[in-house]
Design a protein around this motif. Structure first.
Motif, PDB file in Angstrom:
ATOM      1  N   GLU A  87      -9.845   1.819   2.867  1.00 50.19           N
ATOM      2  CA  GLU A  87      -9.863   0.472   2.296  1.00 50.19           C
ATOM      3  C   GLU A  87     -10.589  -0.531   3.182  1.00 50.19           C
ATOM      4  O   GLU A  87     -11.302  -1.407   2.694  1.00 50.19           O
TER       5      GLU A  87
ATOM      6  N   ARG B 176       0.794  -1.216   0.000  1.00 51.50           N
ATOM      7  CA  ARG B 176       0.000   0.000   0.000  1.00 51.50           C
ATOM      8  C   ARG B 176       0.832   1.274   0.000  1.00 51.50           C
ATOM      9  O   ARG B 176       2.000   1.281   0.321  1.00 51.50           O
ATOM     10  N   ASP B 177       0.157   2.334  -0.374  1.00 51.43           N
ATOM     11  CA  ASP B 177       0.670   3.694  -0.230  1.00 51.43           C
ATOM     12  C   ASP B 177       2.080   3.870  -0.767  1.00 51.43           C
ATOM     13  O   ASP B 177       2.328   3.596  -1.916  1.00 51.43           O
TER      14      ASP B 177
END
Lengths: 290, 251
Positions: free
Chosen positions: A168, A83-84
């Motif tokens: 999310e 993620r990210d």
């Protein structure tokens, strides 16, 4: 006049690039810095097909979109598990790899020498050989990309994308298959970027790896951020401004010895000022609401 | 009749800390079960394990006789489980209505092929869902907030919206993590009356709550847990007067 048309064509190409990246970054919150890689894949696929197989323009553009989309899935499926910022690094890696392939596979891509002499496209017997015709073609493709993006972000699927960007865990708790939505939007973004690449290759008729570097990815990303992440029209406006700005600075009448540097400084300063006073971009996500 | 939710000998450890210790619980259909216990007793961990947000170490969890252990969260939710979160999760930068719309399951419009090739069907479905959302919001008594951004709502109203999202999902099993904590008495009554009506509509509810009055008011069964174990289970009055419960709550 040709100069003006040239600028408009470039704006059109950057609108396709930035709107498609906005879909990935602005709406879905996936910070990708590999957009120039997909842009490059589109350009190289079209150029190689045109030069080596003399295949027609429409077939080449379809091949480019499919191949770029497949590459998007190949990168997206493993990368989107993280993620990210980790995802950003993974896309950065893909960007570097793609550039290296373009730059070092000399026998196939021409390496740093690039691929010259890409023929002008022909669509249903109409040769696209003037600036006007190129502009019309870019305009049509740009409108298609804009329309598709508009439909996506305003659909229930677009709502899921935004929920993934915002939270999310919540999206999962509502029964949304977050992973497949992310991969799908990443693939769509990659496919659209390749359309811009195809147009660029045919228009300039010469491509080399320096057009598809990490700096290019960051430039497209800055269009998205300056225009307003999560707003398609923001990207359209910012693409126009950011393409015109350096051109406009040409006419400031500075001594040529400092002109190039001054342009960079003014350009950079404007970006900083904009981010200080309007961090949501020209048109923020909620500009048209409320 | 088989229980809606059956938790059998579930264990969960976090680096040596035991969060769930051989925990078992049967939740009958159309009932409201309250889970109480001190902080760190493993109540939220239990919810996270049921919904697949945390993998369990051992044991079995069945929902409508289907083993849901080790299923991805979104699939468990699609089977008909909905939950709220202790630290309220909603899309705060979207409107209340959009949050509700997001919660409907099996939307044709969430598949891109329908958006492009069957726009009529998507539009129709969207209109139907909007009507359902309005209906739901008036059932909750917050229909006037439909077009407000969630971030502009009070905490109590946000809790109502998250409950409305659970209802919109059409789930049979609702897991509510502290549905009335930290809100004013009037809204508490409002939320409790909505929860109390759920079993009539064929829903099964499990809720975690520290507010004993609320638990006593709506729950059919109360479970007291501590250190990951089920200590007492029974009807509200008997659990409230159990020595172990009294000791934990008085200390």
């Amino acid at each position: 006049m040709e100069y003006l048309l040239h600028i408009l064509i470039l704006i059109g190409i950057y609108i396709i690039l930035s709107v498609s990246l906005n879909l990935v970054v602005g709406y879905s919150g996936l910070l990708s810095i590999a957009h120039a890689a997909f842009y490059g894949v589109g350009a190289y696929v079209a150029a190689l097909l045109a030069l080596k197989l003399h295949s027609p323009f429409l077939l080449n553009i379809i091949c480019a979109v499919i191949l770029s989309g497949l590459l998007g899935a190949l990168v997206g499926i493993p990368s989107l598990r993280i993620r990210d910022d980790y995802f950003a690094i993974a896309t950065f890696a893909f960007q570097v790899i793609t550039f290296s392939v373009m730059n070092n596979w000399v026998s196939f891509t021409g390496g740093p020498m690039g691929l010259p002499g890409i023929p002008q496209p022909t669509i249903f017997g109409l040769e696209i050989n003037t600036h006007y015709r190129f502009l019309s073609l870019v305009f049509v493709l740009g409108v298609i990309v804009l329309w598709v993006c508009h439909k996506i972000v305003n659909s229930p699927f677009g709502r899921v994308l935004k929920s993934i960007r915002e939270d999310e865990i919540f999206a999962q708790a509502q029964g949304k298959n977050v992973a497949s939505c992310k991969v799908l939007v990443f693939v769509i973004g990659a496919g659209m970027a390749s359309v811009a690449g195809v147009m660029y290759a045919y228009y300039i008729s010469f491509i080399d790896p320096t057009s598809f570097t990490i700096m290019e990815s960051i430039f497209i990303l800055s269009i998205v951020i300056i225009g307003g992440a999560g707003n398609i029209w923001g990207s359209v406006l910012a693409a126009a401004v950011l393409v015109i700005l350096p051109e406009a600075l040409r006419f400031l009448g500075m001594p040529s010895s400092i002109a190039a540097n001054m342009r960079q400084i003014i350009y950079g300063a404007l970006l900083v000022i904009l981010m200080l006073f309007r961090p949501q971009g020209f048109i923020g996500e909620y500009a048209f609401k409320k | 009749m088989t229980p809606a939710l059956n938790i059998i000998n579930v264990n969960k450890n976090f680096d040596g800390t035991i969060a769930l210790d051989d925990f078992s619980l049967e939740v009958p259909r159309n009932s409201i079960t309250g889970i109480i216990g001190p902080n760190g007793a493993g109540k939220t961990t239990l919810f996270n394990v049921i919904t697949g947000f945390l993998p369990l170490d051992s044991g079995k969890i069945t929902f409508n006789d289907k083993n849901v252990a080790r299923m991805p969260s979104y699939q468990i939710m699609r089977l008909g489980v909905a939950r709220t979160f202790q630290q309220l999760r909603l899309i705060t930068r979207m409107t209340v209505q959009d949050n509700i719309l997001l919660s409907f399951q099996n939307q044709a419009g969430e598949h891109l092929k329908n958006t492009f090739f069957f726009p009529g069907r998507v539009k129709e479905e969207e209109k139907r869902n909007e009507e359902k959302a309005t209906e739901l919001l008036s059932f909750m008594g917050i229909e006037d907030k439909a077009s407000d951004l969630v971030e502009d709502l009070s905490y109590g109203q946000q809790k109502m919206v998250s409950l409305a999202c659970c209802l919109a999902s059409g789930a049979d099993l609702l897991l509510l993590d502290e549905p009335v904590a930290g809100i004013n008495p009037e809204t508490i009554d409002n939320i409790l009356s909505v929860i109390a009506k759920l079993p009539e509509g064929g829903k099964t509810v499990v809720l975690i709550e520290h507010n004993m009055d609320a638990v006593m008011q709506v729950c059919h069964t109360v479970v007291f847990m501590d250190e990951g174990k089920k200590i007492v289970e029974g009807v509200p009055e008997s659990v409230r007067n159990d020595p172990a419960v009294l000791k934990a709550y008085l200390e």
